[in-house]
Enzyme design. Structure first.
Site, mmCIF file in Angstrom:
data_model
loop_
_atom_site.group_PDB
_atom_site.id
_atom_site.type_symbol
_atom_site.label_atom_id
_atom_site.label_comp_id
_atom_site.label_asym_id
_atom_site.label_seq_id
_atom_site.Cartn_x
_atom_site.Cartn_y
_atom_site.Cartn_z
ATOM 1 N N TYR A 181 0.940 -1.268 0.057
ATOM 2 C CA TYR A 181 -0.132 0.005 -0.076
ATOM 3 C C TYR A 181 0.809 1.328 -0.077
ATOM 4 O O TYR A 181 0.272 2.240 -0.224
ATOM 5 C CB TYR A 181 -0.980 -0.030 1.158
ATOM 6 C CG TYR A 181 -2.267 -0.682 0.685
ATOM 7 C CD1 TYR A 181 -2.467 -2.106 1.417
ATOM 8 C CD2 TYR A 181 -3.324 -0.472 -0.069
ATOM 9 C CE1 TYR A 181 -3.519 -2.782 0.777
ATOM 10 C CE2 TYR A 181 -4.229 -0.883 -0.353
ATOM 11 C CZ TYR A 181 -4.402 -2.170 0.048
ATOM 12 O OH TYR A 181 -5.650 -2.930 -0.155
ATOM 13 N N GLU A 183 -7.921 -28.979 7.176
ATOM 14 C CA GLU A 183 -7.700 -28.398 5.961
ATOM 15 C C GLU A 183 -8.568 -27.211 5.846
ATOM 16 O O GLU A 183 -8.232 -26.034 5.567
ATOM 17 C CB GLU A 183 -8.184 -29.399 4.721
ATOM 18 C CG GLU A 183 -7.913 -28.568 3.442
ATOM 19 C CD GLU A 183 -8.679 -29.500 2.264
ATOM 20 O OE1 GLU A 183 -8.944 -30.833 2.482
ATOM 21 O OE2 GLU A 183 -9.019 -29.026 1.035
ATOM 22 N N ASP A 224 -9.941 -33.276 3.349
ATOM 23 C CA ASP A 224 -10.831 -34.134 2.145
ATOM 24 C C ASP A 224 -10.309 -35.324 1.665
ATOM 25 O O ASP A 224 -8.910 -35.320 1.335
ATOM 26 C CB ASP A 224 -11.327 -33.211 1.262
ATOM 27 C CG ASP A 224 -12.414 -31.894 1.812
ATOM 28 O OD1 ASP A 224 -12.713 -30.907 1.127
ATOM 29 O OD2 ASP A 224 -12.830 -32.124 2.844
#
Lengths: 458, 390
Positions: B132, B218, B271
């Protein structure tokens, strides 16, 4: 005088063109001698045209004599018996190009043509001949009123290009950029023609009435000079445009003079394009335009960015074909008609020709704009590189490091270091050199039609 | 039915004992973080600038050579470390005289000058601050993030030693208390709200925890589900952490920190799909991009708790909860099986080949098809009790 000269040369050119169409060699020499004979009451101008080399091998002299006889009858003013040229002149010519294949001499009685203006017109005519026949070296010598002047039209770099059924040898030698800004020897001496589209032309009624029939078209070929391809980071600025043609334009052309007004300069990011004076037209053998660019945006940056000024050579190749025209005299007559009606032809096709020209200029300037943008990127990056480097050097507490930097650049303090680094960085960035095979190949290139992209650099 | 704590964690304790036995033979330098002095960092940066000045003094365009962090050819596998950058690596050349790379060259030098000032003044800035401060130069946050890592690799200095911090993405909860470098005391015990992973992991001290294990999760959705189900209380004492997908460096550093300090088993709950397996491999073996910092980021002892492809068959997860593998999944799975680190994991290979054969994948959420609270009340407790990890 000019007309007679044109007719003789036109005859020779037609015969050479026929040989070009057969794909035969187009190298050799052409000698044009003009000298005055001061007689008792009138001055006569003698003219000798001699040709040697492969380009005229096989020219049928019998056919040539027949056509010449017709020409002699039709020439104005009357042609008197000629004087033979100086054997030494011919000897010097044959030493260069071998035995003569062709030798024509004639005489004109008219002193009013003995002016520097007609000499310039003949030069311009011959220059037009070299546009598409750069393989033939022309030696032009005047000996008028005990004053001798001579010109040689010799091409350093040639390139064979095929346009429809015509094989041309173009003069692609271009000027070098300023020597102070490039390494010696590291610049491209040859240009790289870029091919535009082929534009069919309508034949105006007045030309048709006089017998100009068949298909007429113009092919635009552009050549930027000097070539800066090996220097990808340098900005370029188009400052001059010159058009030339394989059809001689011996007087001021209304079409070409008013052409700038028809172009959309704003679309191309230009301020204006204007025509040079007529004096330049005569001596350059074409129309010359000066290009001015709008530099209001960032005048400071404009002056600090290194820029190479370039000229654009615009070749207008007019091509005519008529299946019912095959005799030499008819072909020559057609050429005369095209020359005579060139202005009418261009005016009739004004919109199309102007649009084609605009497109070519736009392509050329697109490359220029791209280079400018690239240079602006480099400039912006350079500022950050310099400020960051100086920031670290200035704030370092290591005397060894600071001294090493100052000693490297041979300066005394960080202020001088900043200036020295800036100059060096900008120099290495701007004049980055990348050798290009097409710029430094020793072989002459042969390209089929439209082989090159329409933009020469991208 | 509440299980006795000893029964619940008996397998975990056995695992811990095995891991501790191996920890002793590991090189000490794996645990100790190399401390590079401020002066050494400044010297390395000055070396780069001197290189730039030297090039310009010879009228040559300055060039930076960055180790190629995306090439598999630049990494080698060590079972005790994971993926680490080879000593001989290919480099990417950034030229200052080429319009396509000059901007990156400038960005690198700019960030070097920022880092120089930060280290010199012993102050800190985040990557976000750097971006920034000059958005026009950098163009995107991603550009800054990538260049900071490039500089870290080029200088062979961890990013945190460059005094550049990153806002952490991860969350942590459970039996854990520690103190931040500025003296702030962090207590992760809250059952309803998680704590953001610290942005200054190296500054963490006074870690206090009785946790028996750490569970890496996860996805944030699964993490929140466990929080809502009060998992940390039911399986207390434990710590759960998520990197919300592909983990950021701070999340990985935190997992590494917990291992170095607590030496307790670390399990992964991902998963049952190639993407989840890859994420788990990042925690365990590291990534190609950060291979130059492998020894401070990898935890080779991570175990795969679930969701295992074999669980799908064993638990008879309803077919409508299963998803066919896409071409991309199959390609990713094949690629994973060829990775050097899997040759030493036959059980993982077996699970992945099972997924290849069945051609299906499943999210952890698919267990809710069996029962809404199956994950927290049945699946995880049984897995942990009976050693259902590979």
């Amino acid at each position: 005088m000019v007309m007679e000269m044109q007719q003789v040369l036109r005859l020779i050119m037609q015969m050479a063109k026929q040989r070009q169409q057969l794909g035969l060699r187009t190298a050799g020499g052409l000698l044009v001698l003009l000298w005055t004979d001061t007689g008792a009451s009138t001055q006569k101008i003698n003219c000798t045209v001699a040709a040697a080399g492969p380009w005229c091998t096989g020219i049928q002299i019998e056919a040539l004599q027949l056509v010449l006889a017709d020409l002699k009858d039709s020439m104005f003013p009357c042609v008197w018996p000629h004087h033979e040229p100086d054997p030494e002149e011919l000897s010097a010519f044959t030493d260069l190009y071998g035995s003569l294949r062709l030798l024509l001499s004639f005489q004109v009685k008219d002193t009013s043509h003995c002016s520097s203006e007609w000499q310039a017109r003949i030069e311009a005519f011959l220059r037009t001949f070299t546009v598409a026949n750069a393989g033939i070296q022309i030696h032009l010598k005047f000996k008028i009123k005990q004053q001798t002047s001579q010109r040689e039209f010799r091409v350093k770099f040639k390139r064979k290009v095929a346009l429809a059924d015509l094989l041309l040898t173009l003069d692609v030698a271009c000027s070098a950029p300023p020597l102070w800004c490039v390494k010696k020897g590291c610049w491209c001496e040859r240009g790289h023609p870029a091919f535009g589209g082929r534009l069919p032309l309508s034949i105006p009624p007045q030309a048709m009435d006089q017998g100009l029939l068949g298909d007429l078209s113009v092919q635009l070929v552009t050549l930027l000079s000097p070539c800066v391809l090996p220097y990808p980071n340098v900005a370029t600025e188009l400052t001059r445009i010159q058009n030339t043609s394989n059809i001689p334009v011996t007087g001021p052309s209304g079409f070409f003079q008013t052409l700038p007004a028809a172009l959309d300069c704003q679309e191309m990011g230009l301020d204006r394009i204007y025509c040079s004076t007529f004096k330049d037209l005569v001596y350059s053998g074409g129309t010359v335009y000066t290009v001015e660019k709008d530099s209001w945006d960032n005048p400071e940056q404009e002056s600090s960015l290194p820029t190479v000024q370039q000229s654009l050579l615009l070749f207008f190749f007019l091509q005519h074909s008529d299946p019912f025209t095959s005799q030499l005299t008819d072909l020559m007559a057609t050429e005369v008609l095209i020359e005579h009606h060139l202005e009418d032809i261009l005016n009739k096709n004004r919109q199309a020709v102007t649009a084609a020209l605009q497109a070519e200029l736009r392509n050329t300037l697109k490359v220029q704009h791209h280079r400018k943008k690239q240079q602006e990127k480099l400039h912006a990056a350079a500022e950050v590189i310099l400020s960051s480097s100086i920031s670290i050097v200035s704030s370092s507490s290591s005397m060894d490091f600071r001294n090493a930097c100052l000693n490297c650049m041979k300066v005394h303090d960080t202020r001088e270091l900043g200036a020295s680094l800036r100059e060096s960085l900008w120099r290495v960035m701007s004049w980055k050199f990348i050798p290009r095979a097409r710029c430094f190949s020793a072989k002459m290139e042969v390209h089929p039609e439209n082989d090159d992209p329409t933009t020469a650099e991208i | 039915m509440e299980l006795h704590v000893d029964e619940q964690f008996s397998e975990i304790e056995k695992l811990r004992a095995e891991l501790l036995a191996n920890v002793d033979v590991m090189a000490d330098w794996q645990r100790a973080e190399e401390e590079i002095s401020h002066q050494e960092i400044l010297n390395r940066i000055e070396g780069i600038i001197l290189g730039v000045v030297t090039s310009l003094s010879k009228d040559e365009a300055p060039v930076l050579a960055l180790p190629n962090r995306s090439s598999w050819a630049n990494v080698s596998f060590d079972s005790t470390i994971g993926l680490q950058m080879s000593s001989r690596q290919s480099v990417v050349t950034i030229r200052s005289d080429c319009p396509s790379s000059a901007a990156k060259f400038a960005q690198i030098l700019k960030i070097l000058s920022v880092i120089y000032r930060l280290v010199q003044s012993n102050s800190y800035a985040t990557k976000r601050d750097i971006y920034y401060n000059n958005t026009q130069l950098f163009g995107s946050q991603k550009a800054v993030d990538s260049i900071v890592d490039d500089i870290s690799c080029m200088l062979k200095v961890p990013r945190r030693s460059l005094h550049v911090l990153a806002t952490s993405k991860g969350l942590i909860s459970g039996d854990l208390c520690y103190m931040e470098e500025d003296g702030t005391r962090i207590d992760c015990h809250s059952s309803s709200a998680a704590v953001s992973v610290s942005s200054n992991i190296s500054g963490i001290k006074n870690i206090i925890s009785a946790a028996k294990f750490v569970l890496i999760i996860e996805k944030d959705a699964t993490f929140q589900r466990l929080l809502d189900d009060d998992f940390c209380t039911k399986l207390s004492p434990c710590i759960i952490i998520t990197g919300k997908g592909v983990p950021d460096v701070n999340s990985r550093l935190m997992v590494k920190k917990l291992w170095d300090e607590l030496h307790i088993p670390i399990f992964a709950l991902v998963d049952a799909d190639p993407h989840g397996i890859e994420i788990m491999c990042i925690y365990k073996y590291g990534s190609v991009a950060m291979s130059f910092e492998a020894h401070s980021l990898t935890v080779p002892s991570v175990m795969w708790l679930g969701l295992l492809p074999s669980d799908l068959q064993r638990l008879r997860v309803p077919e409508d909860a299963l998803i066919p593998l896409t071409k991309r999944d199959e390609s990713k799975l094949s690629s994973l099986l060829e990775r050097p680190y899997l040759t030493s994991q036959p059980d993982w290979q077996k699970e992945m080949k099972l997924m290849q054969q069945s051609k299906v994948k499943a999210e952890i959420q698919s267990l809710t098809a069996i029962a809404p609270d199956f994950l927290t009340n049945i699946y995880l407790p049984n897995k942990l009790r009976y050693g259902g990890w590979v």
